[in-house]
Write a protein that holds these residues in place. Sequence first.
Motif, PDB file in Angstrom:
ATOM      1  N   GLY A 209       0.820  -1.239   0.160  1.00  0.00           N
ATOM      2  CA  GLY A 209      -0.064  -0.087  -0.124  1.00  0.00           C
ATOM      3  C   GLY A 209       0.891   1.277  -0.080  1.00  0.00           C
ATOM      4  N   LEU A 210       2.077   1.224  -0.707  1.00  0.00           N
ATOM      5  CA  LEU A 210       2.904   2.473  -0.673  1.00  0.00           C
ATOM      6  C   LEU A 210       2.982   2.987  -1.897  1.00  0.00           C
ATOM      7  N   GLY A 211       2.996   4.441  -1.776  1.00  0.00           N
ATOM      8  CA  GLY A 211       2.992   5.249  -3.160  1.00  0.00           C
ATOM      9  C   GLY A 211       3.758   6.518  -2.879  1.00  0.00           C
ATOM     10  N   GLY A 212       3.464   7.577  -3.548  1.00  0.00           N
ATOM     11  CA  GLY A 212       4.426   8.900  -3.562  1.00  0.00           C
ATOM     12  C   GLY A 212       5.422   8.493  -4.252  1.00  0.00           C
ATOM     13  N   ILE A 213       6.631   9.327  -3.765  1.00  0.00           N
ATOM     14  CA  ILE A 213       7.954   9.449  -4.126  1.00  0.00           C
ATOM     15  C   ILE A 213       8.601   8.194  -3.938  1.00  0.00           C
ATOM     16  N   VAL A 214       9.153   7.294  -5.126  1.00  0.00           N
ATOM     17  CA  VAL A 214       9.739   6.074  -4.675  1.00  0.00           C
ATOM     18  C   VAL A 214      11.247   5.986  -5.488  1.00  0.00           C
ATOM     19  N   VAL A 215      12.196   6.092  -4.724  1.00  0.00           N
ATOM     20  CA  VAL A 215      13.672   6.053  -5.401  1.00  0.00           C
ATOM     21  C   VAL A 215      14.309   4.724  -5.220  1.00  0.00           C
ATOM     22  N   PHE A 216      14.841   4.268  -6.538  1.00  0.00           N
ATOM     23  CA  PHE A 216      15.377   2.971  -6.666  1.00  0.00           C
ATOM     24  C   PHE A 216      16.727   3.262  -6.755  1.00  0.00           C
ATOM     25  N   ASP A 217      17.679   2.510  -5.822  1.00  0.00           N
ATOM     26  CA  ASP A 217      19.152   2.723  -5.785  1.00  0.00           C
ATOM     27  C   ASP A 217      19.502   1.468  -6.670  1.00  0.00           C
ATOM     28  N   LEU A 218      19.873   1.741  -7.846  1.00  0.00           N
ATOM     29  CA  LEU A 218      20.157   0.564  -9.033  1.00  0.00           C
ATOM     30  C   LEU A 218      21.483   0.023  -8.611  1.00  0.00           C
ATOM     31  N   VAL A 219      21.737  -1.216  -8.833  1.00  0.00           N
ATOM     32  CA  VAL A 219      23.055  -1.627  -8.754  1.00  0.00           C
ATOM     33  C   VAL A 219      23.910  -1.557 -10.112  1.00  0.00           C
ATOM     34  N   GLY A 220      25.222  -1.442  -9.912  1.00  0.00           N
ATOM     35  CA  GLY A 220      26.009  -1.237 -11.237  1.00  0.00           C
ATOM     36  C   GLY A 220      25.978   0.115 -11.700  1.00  0.00           C
ATOM     37  N   ARG A 221      26.806   0.248 -12.836  1.00  0.00           N
ATOM     38  CA  ARG A 221      27.067   1.641 -13.537  1.00  0.00           C
ATOM     39  C   ARG A 221      26.596   1.446 -14.997  1.00  0.00           C
ATOM     40  N   GLY A 222      26.665   2.594 -15.510  1.00  0.00           N
ATOM     41  CA  GLY A 222      26.428   2.612 -17.034  1.00  0.00           C
ATOM     42  C   GLY A 222      25.133   1.987 -17.367  1.00  0.00           C
ATOM     43  N   HIS A 223      24.006   2.349 -16.874  1.00  0.00           N
ATOM     44  CA  HIS A 223      22.636   1.471 -17.103  1.00  0.00           C
ATOM     45  C   HIS A 223      22.013   2.247 -18.540  1.00  0.00           C
ATOM     46  N   ASP A 224      21.237   1.231 -18.823  1.00  0.00           N
ATOM     47  CA  ASP A 224      20.489   1.176 -19.927  1.00  0.00           C
ATOM     48  C   ASP A 224      19.175   1.933 -19.715  1.00  0.00           C
ATOM     49  N   GLY A 225      19.466   3.207 -19.769  1.00  0.00           N
ATOM     50  CA  GLY A 225      18.113   3.955 -19.529  1.00  0.00           C
ATOM     51  C   GLY A 225      16.820   3.735 -20.097  1.00  0.00           C
ATOM     52  N   ASN A 226      16.737   3.565 -21.395  1.00  0.00           N
ATOM     53  CA  ASN A 226      15.655   3.246 -22.055  1.00  0.00           C
ATOM     54  C   ASN A 226      15.146   1.941 -21.728  1.00  0.00           C
ATOM     55  N   ALA A 227      15.874   0.836 -21.577  1.00  0.00           N
ATOM     56  CA  ALA A 227      15.405  -0.447 -21.097  1.00  0.00           C
ATOM     57  C   ALA A 227      14.740  -0.485 -19.881  1.00  0.00           C
ATOM     58  N   LEU A 228      15.677   0.405 -18.740  1.00  0.00           N
ATOM     59  CA  LEU A 228      14.825   0.591 -17.548  1.00  0.00           C
ATOM     60  C   LEU A 228      13.568   1.216 -17.346  1.00  0.00           C
ATOM     61  N   THR A 229      13.585   2.203 -18.175  1.00  0.00           N
ATOM     62  CA  THR A 229      12.445   3.189 -18.311  1.00  0.00           C
ATOM     63  C   THR A 229      11.196   2.534 -18.810  1.00  0.00           C
TER      64      THR A 229
END
Length: 266
Positions: A209-229
């Motif tokens: 039942g959680l909402g509002g702002i959610v921040v994911f601390d992703l693992v690794g570097r050089g993320h594929d932004g398009n794929a994750l979005t």
Amino acid sequence: MSERRLFLDKGVGEQRGVVTLDGRPERLLILRDDEAQDLRIGARHRARVRKVEPQLGSAFLELAGGAEAMLDFKPDARPVQGSAIEVEIRAEPRRGKLALARAIGPAEGAPQLLAPPPGLKAQLSAFAPGVSVTEGEAARQVADEAEAEALDIVHPLPGGGRLSIEPTRALTAVDIDLGDRQGQETKRVARQANLAALGAAARLLRLKGLGGIVVFDLVGRGHDGNALTEAARAAFRPDNPGVAIGPISRFGTLELLIPRRTRPIA
């Protein structure tokens, strides 16, 4: 294709409804006999506009029995202070925050509850129309498991690793950890873990039942932004309308905004 099933456990003084997604609990609804139902989602009220805050685009409403709710409005639909208005509760109150209402139309008379919220069975059916609701001992077991998972903080990820979900007053933090996840190429392993975490976290946030702002601390570097979005859009599609997804920051975090509707299970 994803499959949703519905369960309703009727206990002494309490009912618990569960929606499962592919065998895992996705939503947990709890209805207790000693709790007022006036501010649950779907309740309809005749309210009085107590105060209007034009700069915030919000109005404070007086409901029957002295309860309060907040109404957001657009500049061309500003309510008149002191007037009566018919509203429906669209988000339940939570710690330190009022319930949110949506306007239905003008009204006349003193504040009054016009219609109670839908029953638990009707609420469940709205998530999976046409699916039968299972009751009895099977429902109780599913509800017990759903409640235990909803109250956990650390959750295993499919394929290895884990994610931790911890709410604060300002936001909910989701930490992704590779743990013992196996693979020869670290970047590929990290990408798979992040994608798996988005899907798992979407289900778990709905369950908690959680909402509002959610921040994911992703693992690794050089993320594929398009794929994750794209993965985030697909995972959180059931929470629309109102989901907003930000770009991945230079610190490797992904921010989302998810509408708050129900009170957190915790």
